[in-house]
Design a protein around this motif. Structure first.
Motif, PDB file in Angstrom:
ATOM      1  N   VAL A 187      51.167  46.551  34.105  1.00 50.06           N
ATOM      2  CA  VAL A 187      52.062  46.561  33.242  1.00 50.06           C
ATOM      3  C   VAL A 187      53.556  46.632  34.121  1.00 50.06           C
ATOM      4  N   VAL A 188      54.447  45.445  34.020  1.00 51.07           N
ATOM      5  CA  VAL A 188      55.817  45.701  34.620  1.00 51.07           C
ATOM      6  C   VAL A 188      56.975  46.488  33.956  1.00 51.07           C
ATOM      7  N   PHE A 189      57.085  45.844  32.873  1.00 51.92           N
ATOM      8  CA  PHE A 189      57.993  46.436  31.991  1.00 51.92           C
ATOM      9  C   PHE A 189      57.374  46.432  30.680  1.00 51.92           C
ATOM     10  N   GLU A 190      57.779  47.689  29.916  1.00 51.73           N
ATOM     11  CA  GLU A 190      57.528  47.566  28.306  1.00 51.73           C
ATOM     12  C   GLU A 190      58.578  48.634  27.720  1.00 51.73           C
ATOM     13  N   GLY A 191      58.336  48.409  26.495  1.00 58.73           N
ATOM     14  CA  GLY A 191      59.584  49.108  25.762  1.00 58.73           C
ATOM     15  C   GLY A 191      59.905  48.451  24.304  1.00 58.73           C
ATOM     16  N   PRO A 192      60.452  49.148  23.564  1.00 59.35           N
ATOM     17  CA  PRO A 192      61.426  48.841  22.418  1.00 59.35           C
ATOM     18  C   PRO A 192      62.297  47.730  22.464  1.00 59.35           C
ATOM     19  N   ILE A 193      62.524  46.750  21.850  1.00 67.29           N
ATOM     20  CA  ILE A 193      63.540  45.697  21.751  1.00 67.29           C
ATOM     21  C   ILE A 193      64.214  45.590  20.366  1.00 67.29           C
ATOM     22  N   GLN A 194      65.489  45.106  20.501  1.00 67.08           N
ATOM     23  CA  GLN A 194      66.245  44.807  19.233  1.00 67.08           C
ATOM     24  C   GLN A 194      65.650  43.447  18.583  1.00 67.08           C
ATOM     25  N   SER A 195      65.433  42.635  19.497  1.00 63.90           N
ATOM     26  CA  SER A 195      65.147  41.083  18.810  1.00 63.90           C
ATOM     27  C   SER A 195      64.454  40.526  20.015  1.00 63.90           C
ATOM     28  N   ARG A 196      63.664  39.239  19.489  1.00 67.69           N
ATOM     29  CA  ARG A 196      62.687  38.745  20.264  1.00 67.69           C
ATOM     30  C   ARG A 196      63.659  37.657  21.017  1.00 67.69           C
ATOM     31  N   ILE A 197      63.001  37.246  22.274  1.00 66.38           N
ATOM     32  CA  ILE A 197      63.518  36.450  23.305  1.00 66.38           C
ATOM     33  C   ILE A 197      62.877  35.111  22.895  1.00 66.38           C
ATOM     34  N   PHE A 198      61.446  34.998  22.633  1.00 64.57           N
ATOM     35  CA  PHE A 198      60.555  33.960  22.553  1.00 64.57           C
ATOM     36  C   PHE A 198      60.185  33.662  21.000  1.00 64.57           C
ATOM     37  N   LYS A 199      61.146  34.017  20.106  1.00 63.58           N
ATOM     38  CA  LYS A 199      60.795  34.093  18.429  1.00 63.58           C
ATOM     39  C   LYS A 199      60.092  32.609  18.203  1.00 63.58           C
ATOM     40  N   ASN A 200      60.340  31.600  18.604  1.00 64.85           N
ATOM     41  CA  ASN A 200      59.776  30.410  18.266  1.00 64.85           C
ATOM     42  C   ASN A 200      58.411  30.001  18.910  1.00 64.85           C
TER      43      ASN A 200
END
Length: 143
Positions: free
Chosen positions: A79-92
């Motif tokens: 794992v390089v990065f992980e955590g909560p996000i506000q919105s998806r980057i790859f939503k589609n």
């Protein structure tokens, strides 16, 4: 902010060469699973290495990563990065995919950043910028 939306970026090394048919089968299964579990993301394949961004409900992302860790098609998932996000980057994209090479639209700086990431330089989040740029260029591709 969606309190439950989460992302995880990991890198790993291919255990053996995956031909195009094997990769298509992997993607078919992954896309079906991801759609069923509200997961989106992008997988990049660079030489014998993988980098993947997963995003979705925290429990779903962590459950999928636990499965990924046991997958024998690759080794040394980290794992390089992980955590909560506000919105998806790859939503589609249930699972976008690209085999990265010199012919891709990634600029040499991006290739260098990928190489640094695989070499263990996890000091920042440049991969999210790289993958985001790829997504923006390819948003109309079904994944």
């Amino acid at each position: 902010m969606n309190q439950n939306l989460y992302f995880l970026v990991y890198v790993s090394y291919s255990a053996r060469e995956l031909n195009d048919a094997a990769m298509e089968q992997l993607l078919h299964v992954a896309r079906h699973y991801n759609k069923s579990n509200d997961i989106s993301g992008l997988l990049l394949h660079y030489n014998d290495r993988f980098i993947q961004v997963l995003e979705g409900p925290k429990e779903s992302v962590q459950k999928l990563y636990a499965k990924i860790q046991k997958d024998k098609r690759h080794h040394s998932p980290t794992v390089v990065f992980e955590g909560p996000i506000q919105s998806r980057i790859f939503k589609n994209w249930s699972m976008g995919y690209e085999k990265v090479n010199e012919k891709n639209d990634l600029i040499s700086e991006d290739i260098t950043l990928l190489q640094q990431l695989f070499d263990g330089d996890h000091s920042s989040h440049p991969i999210v910028r790289i993958m985001s740029r790829f997504y923006e260029k390819n948003i109309n591709i079904d994944g």
